[in-house]
Motif scaffolding. Structure first.
Motif, mmCIF file in Angstrom:
data_model
loop_
_atom_site.group_PDB
_atom_site.id
_atom_site.type_symbol
_atom_site.label_atom_id
_atom_site.label_comp_id
_atom_site.label_asym_id
_atom_site.label_seq_id
_atom_site.Cartn_x
_atom_site.Cartn_y
_atom_site.Cartn_z
ATOM 1 N N PHE A 142 -10.106 10.191 -8.342
ATOM 2 C CA PHE A 142 -8.772 10.014 -8.911
ATOM 3 C C PHE A 142 -7.905 9.167 -7.986
ATOM 4 O O PHE A 142 -7.248 8.218 -8.420
ATOM 5 C CB PHE A 142 -8.141 11.399 -9.133
ATOM 6 C CG PHE A 142 -6.825 11.353 -9.847
ATOM 7 C CD1 PHE A 142 -6.774 11.369 -11.222
ATOM 8 C CD2 PHE A 142 -5.633 11.298 -9.138
ATOM 9 C CE1 PHE A 142 -5.565 11.324 -11.886
ATOM 10 C CE2 PHE A 142 -4.424 11.252 -9.805
ATOM 11 C CZ PHE A 142 -4.384 11.273 -11.179
ATOM 12 N N THR A 143 -7.918 9.512 -6.702
ATOM 13 C CA THR A 143 -7.129 8.752 -5.727
ATOM 14 C C THR A 143 -7.562 7.299 -5.695
ATOM 15 O O THR A 143 -6.729 6.378 -5.690
ATOM 16 C CB THR A 143 -7.301 9.369 -4.320
ATOM 17 O OG1 THR A 143 -7.036 10.759 -4.403
ATOM 18 C CG2 THR A 143 -6.364 8.723 -3.329
ATOM 19 N N LEU A 144 -8.868 7.085 -5.709
ATOM 20 C CA LEU A 144 -9.408 5.719 -5.660
ATOM 21 C C LEU A 144 -8.892 4.916 -6.853
ATOM 22 O O LEU A 144 -8.377 3.804 -6.700
ATOM 23 C CB LEU A 144 -10.939 5.800 -5.685
ATOM 24 C CG LEU A 144 -11.708 4.513 -5.409
ATOM 25 C CD1 LEU A 144 -11.467 4.055 -3.987
ATOM 26 C CD2 LEU A 144 -13.195 4.743 -5.643
ATOM 27 N N MET B 60 5.525 15.874 -13.727
ATOM 28 C CA MET B 60 5.015 17.214 -14.017
ATOM 29 C C MET B 60 6.019 18.297 -13.628
ATOM 30 O O MET B 60 5.692 19.480 -13.654
ATOM 31 C CB MET B 60 3.705 17.459 -13.264
ATOM 32 C CG MET B 60 2.562 16.581 -13.694
ATOM 33 S SD MET B 60 2.192 16.676 -15.444
ATOM 34 C CE MET B 60 1.638 18.365 -15.564
ATOM 35 N N ALA C 120 2.631 6.222 -7.032
ATOM 36 C CA ALA C 120 1.658 7.129 -7.659
ATOM 37 C C ALA C 120 2.066 8.580 -7.436
ATOM 38 O O ALA C 120 2.004 9.405 -8.347
ATOM 39 C CB ALA C 120 0.268 6.868 -7.077
ATOM 40 N N THR C 121 2.535 8.878 -6.213
ATOM 41 C CA THR C 121 2.917 10.265 -5.910
ATOM 42 C C THR C 121 4.109 10.690 -6.759
ATOM 43 O O THR C 121 4.118 11.774 -7.345
ATOM 44 C CB THR C 121 3.235 10.403 -4.413
ATOM 45 O OG1 THR C 121 2.134 9.893 -3.670
ATOM 46 C CG2 THR C 121 3.472 11.845 -4.043
ATOM 47 N N MET D 184 -6.289 5.493 -8.867
ATOM 48 C CA MET D 184 -4.837 5.302 -8.906
ATOM 49 C C MET D 184 -4.377 4.344 -7.806
ATOM 50 O O MET D 184 -3.467 3.554 -8.017
ATOM 51 C CB MET D 184 -4.124 6.654 -8.770
ATOM 52 C CG MET D 184 -4.280 7.515 -10.012
ATOM 53 S SD MET D 184 -3.743 6.635 -11.501
ATOM 54 C CE MET D 184 -4.557 7.590 -12.778
ATOM 55 N N PHE D 185 -5.033 4.413 -6.655
ATOM 56 C CA PHE D 185 -4.657 3.497 -5.563
ATOM 57 C C PHE D 185 -4.904 2.052 -5.992
ATOM 58 O O PHE D 185 -4.042 1.185 -5.843
ATOM 59 C CB PHE D 185 -5.476 3.837 -4.312
ATOM 60 C CG PHE D 185 -5.038 3.101 -3.079
ATOM 61 C CD1 PHE D 185 -3.795 3.349 -2.519
ATOM 62 C CD2 PHE D 185 -5.871 2.175 -2.469
ATOM 63 C CE1 PHE D 185 -3.384 2.678 -1.366
ATOM 64 C CE2 PHE D 185 -5.473 1.501 -1.326
ATOM 65 C CZ PHE D 185 -4.219 1.757 -0.781
ATOM 66 N N VAL E 182 1.333 4.156 -2.877
ATOM 67 C CA VAL E 182 1.214 5.593 -2.606
ATOM 68 C C VAL E 182 2.454 6.322 -3.112
ATOM 69 O O VAL E 182 2.355 7.344 -3.804
ATOM 70 C CB VAL E 182 1.012 5.838 -1.095
ATOM 71 C CG1 VAL E 182 1.133 7.328 -0.787
ATOM 72 C CG2 VAL E 182 -0.326 5.295 -0.647
ATOM 73 N N PHE F 297 3.076 11.132 -10.438
ATOM 74 C CA PHE F 297 2.267 12.308 -10.784
ATOM 75 C C PHE F 297 2.904 13.639 -10.387
ATOM 76 O O PHE F 297 2.368 14.685 -10.716
ATOM 77 C CB PHE F 297 0.875 12.198 -10.165
ATOM 78 C CG PHE F 297 0.002 11.250 -10.933
ATOM 79 C CD1 PHE F 297 -0.510 11.616 -12.173
ATOM 80 C CD2 PHE F 297 -0.271 9.998 -10.449
ATOM 81 C CE1 PHE F 297 -1.288 10.745 -12.903
ATOM 82 C CE2 PHE F 297 -1.053 9.114 -11.166
ATOM 83 C CZ PHE F 297 -1.558 9.494 -12.403
ATOM 84 N N THR F 298 4.035 13.586 -9.651
ATOM 85 C CA THR F 298 4.689 14.857 -9.337
ATOM 86 C C THR F 298 5.975 15.017 -10.137
ATOM 87 O O THR F 298 6.197 16.049 -10.769
ATOM 88 C CB THR F 298 5.000 14.980 -7.837
ATOM 89 O OG1 THR F 298 5.684 13.802 -7.427
ATOM 90 C CG2 THR F 298 3.741 15.137 -7.023
ATOM 91 N N ALA G 60 1.046 11.310 -17.342
ATOM 92 C CA ALA G 60 0.358 11.865 -16.170
ATOM 93 C C ALA G 60 -0.870 12.648 -16.594
ATOM 94 O O ALA G 60 -1.951 12.530 -15.996
ATOM 95 C CB ALA G 60 1.315 12.757 -15.378
ATOM 96 N N TYR H 175 -4.841 12.034 -15.777
ATOM 97 C CA TYR H 175 -5.677 13.103 -15.206
ATOM 98 C C TYR H 175 -6.941 13.297 -16.043
ATOM 99 O O TYR H 175 -8.057 13.298 -15.538
ATOM 100 C CB TYR H 175 -4.848 14.381 -15.187
ATOM 101 C CG TYR H 175 -5.527 15.618 -14.644
ATOM 102 C CD1 TYR H 175 -5.385 15.968 -13.311
ATOM 103 C CD2 TYR H 175 -6.280 16.441 -15.464
ATOM 104 C CE1 TYR H 175 -5.978 17.118 -12.810
ATOM 105 C CE2 TYR H 175 -6.882 17.583 -14.974
ATOM 106 C CZ TYR H 175 -6.726 17.919 -13.643
ATOM 107 O OH TYR H 175 -7.310 19.051 -13.156
ATOM 108 N N MET I 230 0.846 -1.202 0.000
ATOM 109 C CA MET I 230 0.000 0.000 0.000
ATOM 110 C C MET I 230 0.876 1.244 0.000
ATOM 111 O O MET I 230 0.642 2.190 -0.766
ATOM 112 C CB MET I 230 -0.907 0.005 1.223
ATOM 113 C CG MET I 230 -2.015 -1.023 1.174
ATOM 114 S SD MET I 230 -2.921 -0.995 2.724
ATOM 115 C CE MET I 230 -3.869 -2.493 2.577
ATOM 116 N N VAL I 231 1.897 1.236 0.850
ATOM 117 C CA VAL I 231 2.793 2.387 0.934
ATOM 118 C C VAL I 231 3.548 2.547 -0.377
ATOM 119 O O VAL I 231 3.716 3.666 -0.889
ATOM 120 C CB VAL I 231 3.756 2.221 2.136
ATOM 121 C CG1 VAL I 231 4.837 3.296 2.101
ATOM 122 C CG2 VAL I 231 2.984 2.285 3.442
#
Lengths: 241, 191
Positions: free
Chosen positions: A88-90, A47, A39-40, A92-93, A36, A43-44, A61, A65, A32-33
């Protein structure tokens, strides 16, 4: 043959008992971590350039979106804009969880009913609360299908209520069962490769190659289905019928 | 359709579990309730973390970049439209100028050819008049000379006639008496 269900075993890596609650950091929590973080970063970092003409990573990315923006707009409408970050979070998670689970020796947390059910019940409760907040008691008219003779109402309302209550169940079981069956199949066929030897072992290997491709599709598709259904439930809560 | 797919997957999972029967004896790890609490706890932690990362950092940034790009594209399109209108206006002005210049040129050509024709006609008339005058003057001069010459013929003829008569007849005659005869003869010859 190796136990095909062994891959679903949850083992604590770090034992953290917090005030009587069993909060062990397990292999499930690790993935899970990882999801996270992946994905983080995706997407960062992609960009970072903020390029007018996107690079390949930035383009991916942006496609992700816009994919979710379009999904929310098409299924919920302009009122859904508020819930876009959650949707979006749902998506991508679940997607990153599914994809990370495809890494050999990885762990697929979306193959655990408790994980999918928790997400589904959060969606279910959240959507119901949004419906009640928007429409008050009028929300319960949702259980009376429009254009039905009054005589039929006592029969149809319980059906509608049961169908509504079964939403989190079907939502969670669909994702969990798809991921679990896919990974079990992969493991079962993988288990046949070496015992069948050089002569016949190629057949299950070929099947596994095809299944792996298929699992990539399922990983995406199930994330999509879970999210689209969430959007539809949200749309029901906002627009009633 | 939705639930049928889930059911299909579930049936397949169950079938596979039945095939792997010895494994099933140990129980499905998913149904081990001891794993529930830690998984839910970490699911909530991870999901909230991802939600915050996405909603506070990633999504606003992507949205900004997309909006910026859209604004840029819109402004460029607007500019392109402006330039196109300008180019059309220029083209129109050019066509107009060309048409005007053509009309003017035709005008000039017509005027020039008219004036040239007029000058030519004038000159022609003038020349004709002058030539006519000169011809008339020349004719007058010729007549004059001719008359003068004719006028000298009569006295000369009278002198000759007197000299001839004197030599032949030996007598002098008055020139006056001879004049009618000479005039008559000259008239006869000239006719």
């Amino acid at each position: 043959m190796a136990n095909p269900l062994e891959q679903f075993a949850v083992n604590p890596l770090v034992e953290i008992p917090v005030a009587g609650i069993d909060a062990h950091f397990t292999n499930s929590a690790l993935f899970m971590v990882l999801a996270v973080i992946a994905a983080t970063v995706f997407f960062t970092a992609s960009m970072r350039g903020r390029a007018l003409v996107p690079t390949r990573w930035q383009s991916m990315a942006e496609i992700g979106y816009e994919f979710i923006v379009d999904m929310v707009r098409d299924n919920v409408g302009p009122e859904g804009r508020k819930y876009f970050p959650f949707i979006f979070t749902l998506f991508m998670f679940i997607l990153f969880g599914n994809l990370l689970g495809l890494i050999p020796y990885g762990f697929t947390f979306t193959s655990h009913i408790i994980v999918t059910f928790t997400m589904a019940i959060i969606v279910f409760i959240g959507v119901t609360l949004i419906g009640i907040a928007r429409h008050g008691l009028h929300f319960f008219s949702f259980f009376v299908p429009p254009g039905v003779p009054a005589v039929m109402t006592p029969l149809l309302v319980p059906i509608e209520v049961v169908s509504y209550l079964s939403r989190p169940v079907s939502l969670s079981i669909r994702l969990f069962a798809n991921m679990m069956s896919g990974h079990t199949m992969l493991k079962v066929f993988a288990g046949f490769i070496v015992p069948l030897g050089l002569l016949a072992g190629w057949a299950p290997l070929a099947v596994n190659v095809a299944l792996t491709g298929f699992e990539f599709m399922v990983a995406f598709l199930q994330a999509y289905v879970f999210t689209v259904l969430t959007c539809l439930y949200l749309s029901d809560a906002i627009h009633l019928h | 359709m939705r639930s049928s797919k889930g059911q299909w997957a579930l049936a397949l999972a169950v079938a596979l579990i039945v095939i792997a029967e010895p494994a099933f004896a140990q129980g499905l790890p998913q149904l081990d309730s001891r794993t529930f609490t830690p998984q839910v706890v970490w699911l909530v932690i991870a999901f909230v973390a991802l939600y915050l990362a996405m909603s506070k950092i990633a999504l606003p940034r992507i949205g900004e970049v997309l909006a910026e790009r859209q604004a840029k594209i819109d402004s460029l399109l607007k500019r392109a439209e402006g330039l196109k209108a300008e180019a059309e206006a220029v083209l129109m002005a050019y066509d107009k100028a060309i048409a005007k210049a053509r009309t003017e040129a035709q005008d000039v050509v017509r005027k020039t050819s008219d004036s040239a024709a007029k000058t030519a006609a004038d000159r022609h008339t003038e020349l004709g008049t002058r030539l006519g005058d000169e011809i008339k003057a020349a004719e007058a001069r010729v007549n004059d000379t001719k008359n003068k010459a004719l006028a000298t013929i009569a006295p000369a003829a009278t002198d000759i006639a007197l000299a001839v008569i004197e030599r032949l007849a030996g007598e002098k005659i008055d020139a006056q008496a001879l004049a009618p005869a000479i005039d008559a003869t000259l008239k006869e010859r000239r006719a």
